[in-house]
Design an enzyme around this catalytic site. Structure first.
Site, PDB file in Angstrom:
ATOM      1  N   ASN A 136      58.251  47.921  76.073  1.00 24.81           N
ATOM      2  CA  ASN A 136      58.332  46.945  74.984  1.00 24.81           C
ATOM      3  C   ASN A 136      58.496  45.560  75.596  1.00 24.81           C
ATOM      4  O   ASN A 136      59.429  45.320  76.352  1.00 24.81           O
ATOM      5  CB  ASN A 136      59.521  47.272  74.083  1.00 24.81           C
ATOM      6  CG  ASN A 136      59.857  46.168  73.086  1.00 24.81           C
ATOM      7  OD1 ASN A 136      61.002  45.989  72.717  1.00 24.81           O
ATOM      8  ND2 ASN A 136      58.863  45.423  72.633  1.00 24.81           N
ATOM      9  N   GLY A 137      57.572  44.652  75.274  1.00 26.04           N
ATOM     10  CA  GLY A 137      57.696  43.285  75.774  1.00 26.04           C
ATOM     11  C   GLY A 137      56.368  42.725  76.240  1.00 26.04           C
ATOM     12  O   GLY A 137      55.310  43.332  76.062  1.00 26.04           O
ATOM     13  N   CYS A 172      57.257  46.464  70.045  1.00 27.56           N
ATOM     14  CA  CYS A 172      57.084  47.909  70.132  1.00 27.56           C
ATOM     15  C   CYS A 172      58.451  48.564  70.127  1.00 27.56           C
ATOM     16  O   CYS A 172      59.476  47.899  70.248  1.00 27.56           O
ATOM     17  CB  CYS A 172      56.340  48.275  71.421  1.00 27.56           C
ATOM     18  SG  CYS A 172      54.697  47.547  71.551  1.00 27.56           S
ATOM     19  N   CYS A 182      60.532  29.697  70.681  1.00 30.00           N
ATOM     20  CA  CYS A 182      59.535  29.525  69.622  1.00 30.00           C
ATOM     21  C   CYS A 182      59.919  28.405  68.665  1.00 30.00           C
ATOM     22  O   CYS A 182      59.064  27.857  67.972  1.00 30.00           O
ATOM     23  CB  CYS A 182      59.342  30.839  68.861  1.00 30.00           C
ATOM     24  SG  CYS A 182      60.859  31.556  68.207  1.00 30.00           S
ATOM     25  N   GLY A 194      56.377  48.971  65.159  1.00 28.77           N
ATOM     26  CA  GLY A 194      54.974  49.104  65.504  1.00 28.77           C
ATOM     27  C   GLY A 194      54.316  50.194  64.697  1.00 28.77           C
ATOM     28  O   GLY A 194      54.825  51.312  64.618  1.00 28.77           O
ATOM     29  N   TYR A 250      64.414  39.018  62.099  1.00 26.85           N
ATOM     30  CA  TYR A 250      63.345  39.774  61.451  1.00 26.85           C
ATOM     31  C   TYR A 250      63.025  41.134  62.053  1.00 26.85           C
ATOM     32  O   TYR A 250      62.899  42.119  61.346  1.00 26.85           O
ATOM     33  CB  TYR A 250      62.071  38.924  61.441  1.00 26.85           C
ATOM     34  CG  TYR A 250      60.852  39.602  60.869  1.00 26.85           C
ATOM     35  CD1 TYR A 250      60.817  39.987  59.534  1.00 26.85           C
ATOM     36  CD2 TYR A 250      59.742  39.856  61.667  1.00 26.85           C
ATOM     37  CE1 TYR A 250      59.682  40.609  59.005  1.00 26.85           C
ATOM     38  CE2 TYR A 250      58.609  40.470  61.141  1.00 26.85           C
ATOM     39  CZ  TYR A 250      58.590  40.849  59.813  1.00 26.85           C
ATOM     40  OH  TYR A 250      57.485  41.462  59.295  1.00 26.85           O
TER      41      TYR A 250
END
Length: 475
Positions: free
Chosen positions: A110-111, A7, A446, A35, A254
């Site tokens: 945001n998060g 976001c 990740c 977003g 990204y």
């Protein structure tokens, strides 16, 4: 491609009344890439909050008639949302506005909280009623509770941070103060700047500051709370240094706009460096290098510079369609790829092409893009990815909640190349990430599975369901 993103948050504090709704509008436009599900703006005019939020993009939600209804004010909070938790519905739109015994607050977040399940369950056991399913509502509840027991809103925020685990960049305002806070790991970006007329701007990315004519002052420190009010700027660093600085590496790969600078690192330069590292790790004889718009372009330029293979524009991007993953359902995602990207046949026909993209998640989108190039006449397609293989779920805001759909968890690199139809495939090495941003402080869970904080015990899908009645019995 096909990563669900973050976001974007925004805040403004002005020394006198001005058209802050317009300022927020342009800043949110600059953050639209973070977003596209919903957005909202709240303006504070002498303690009166004027709010508008809805599903849709900034241009869709904030029509001229909506904008004309906003008064001038001295503070504003704004938000653009992609929901990593909670469904796409108006109940989960932000900013959240709360009225309580000591006043009111508007909150944008945001998060992702890694302990959201436990926090929400405890709140529900104590009588809290939630209208949506976002982590933001949990944070708002806790801040409100703490505010009733503390002398100031900033103290309430600090006490709330003692209870939160995971990722959160917050912008909130009370009737008299604007507050920004960043989690102690610094997972998500947050910076502030100042305009020539003395208005302070807070935003997820520096590109939003630039869009409204503000000059960046600095990034918030991990764990820092900053308060803007009529007495100036006040900083609380009591939460700083309590955790390892772990900014999300995928911001550089990204999420962020290439013209942004995060924690002192140019996103554009980081992506170019990733391309250069790919050229060293995975060289190939080819005629040209092309990137998948937009995040693959910078890395493609770096690959070209390092390899000496000419850089070319291989795709035209339809500017009037959002990122492919915004649409629900795999069928819609495939349809959007077809209309989003159009190969330039005259550039790629009969050529050996190096194709640069930022990531491969499921492999579906990558296969579509390779197919577009094949149909346009490309002789060979050598795909290079400016990130390591995705192998683990993320609990801090990226919507990868299980290993089930991650293609790299189930197939080798040659197998993935065959599945997506590429002649060869090469990923960035995980060891190259620190070279890419010039630091070894970042979260790469990740890719590596090394999480900076405790991993939640409940899945993303079911973390707010199924255990409440059991907990009530045991309390």
């Amino acid at each position: 491609m096909a990563i669900h993103e973050e976001c974007g948050v925004f805040g403004a504090w002005a020394p006198k009344n001005e058209n802050l709704a317009s300022t927020a509008y342009y800043a949110l436009y600059a953050l639209q890439h973070r977003g596209q599900e919903s957005c909202g703006i709240v303006v504070n005019d002498d303690g009166i909050f004027t709010t508008h939020k809805n599903l849709g993009t900034v241009g869709e939600v904030f029509t001229p008639s909506v904008m004309s209804d906003y008064p001038e004010g001295t503070m504003a909070v704004g938000h653009v949302r992609y929901g990593t938790t909670g469904g796409t519905n108006r109940a989960n739109t932000q900013p959240i506005v709360v009225n309580h015994q000591k006043g009111k607050l508007a909150l944008a977040h945001n998060g992702n909280l890694s302990n959201a399940y436990e926090l929400r369950t405890e709140l529900e056991l104590n009588g809290a009623i939630f209208h949506g399913t976002s982590d933001t509502e949990i944070i708002a509840y806790i801040i409100t509770q703490q505010r009733l027991k503390t002398p100031s809103i900033e103290t309430a925020v600090s006490k709330t941070m003692d209870l939160l685990d995971g990722a959160y960049s917050l912008v909130l305002m009370s009737s008299a103060k604007l507050i920004a806070a960043r989690d102690p790991n610094g997972f998500r970006p947050l910076c502030y700047g100042k305009t020539e007329d003395g208005t302070y701007i807070i935003a997820s990315e520096s590109c939003a500051l630039t869009a409204v004519g503000a000059t960046i002052e600095r990034d918030l420190l991990p764990g820092e709370i900053i308060v803007f009010d009529e007495n100036g700027i006040h900083c609380d660093t009591s939460h700083c240094g309590t955790r390892t600085h772990s900014p999300c590496i995928f911001e550089y790969i990204y999420f962020a706009r290439p013209d942004s600078v995060i924690d002192g690192v140019s996103v554009h330069n980081a992506r170019k460096e990733a391309g250069k590292l790919l050229a060293k790790r995975h060289p190939v004889d080819a005629d040209l290098v092309i990137g998948v718009p937009d995040s693959g372009l910078d890395a493609a330029l770096g690959y070209s510079e390092e390899s000496g293979i000419p850089f070319s524009i291989g795709f035209i991007k339809n500017k009037y369609i959002g990122r492919t993953f915004i649409s629900p359902g795999q069928g819609n995602r495939i349809d959007q790829v077809k209309i989003k990207l159009s190969p330039i046949s005259s550039e790629v026909k009969g050529k050996r092409v190096v194709l640069i993209d930022d990531s491969i998640v499921r492999g579906t989108t990558s296969g579509q893009i390779v197919s577009l190039l094949r149909n346009a006449g490309a002789k060979e397609i050598h795909m290079r990815i400016s990130s390591p293989p995705f192998l683990n779920p993320c609990y801090y805001g990226t919507d990868i909640d299980s290993r089930e759909n991650l293609i790299a968890c189930h197939h080798s690199v040659p197998e993935i190349a065959d599945i997506i139809g590429a002649d060869t495939l090469g990923y960035l090495d995980i060891e190259d990430l620190s070279v890419m941003i010039g630091s070894n402080q970042f979260c790469h869970a990740c890719f590596s599975g090394n999480y900076p904080t405790a991993v939640p015990t409940h899945t993303e899908k079911g973390r707010f369901e199924g255990k409440l009645s059991e907990r009530k019995k045991n309390k």
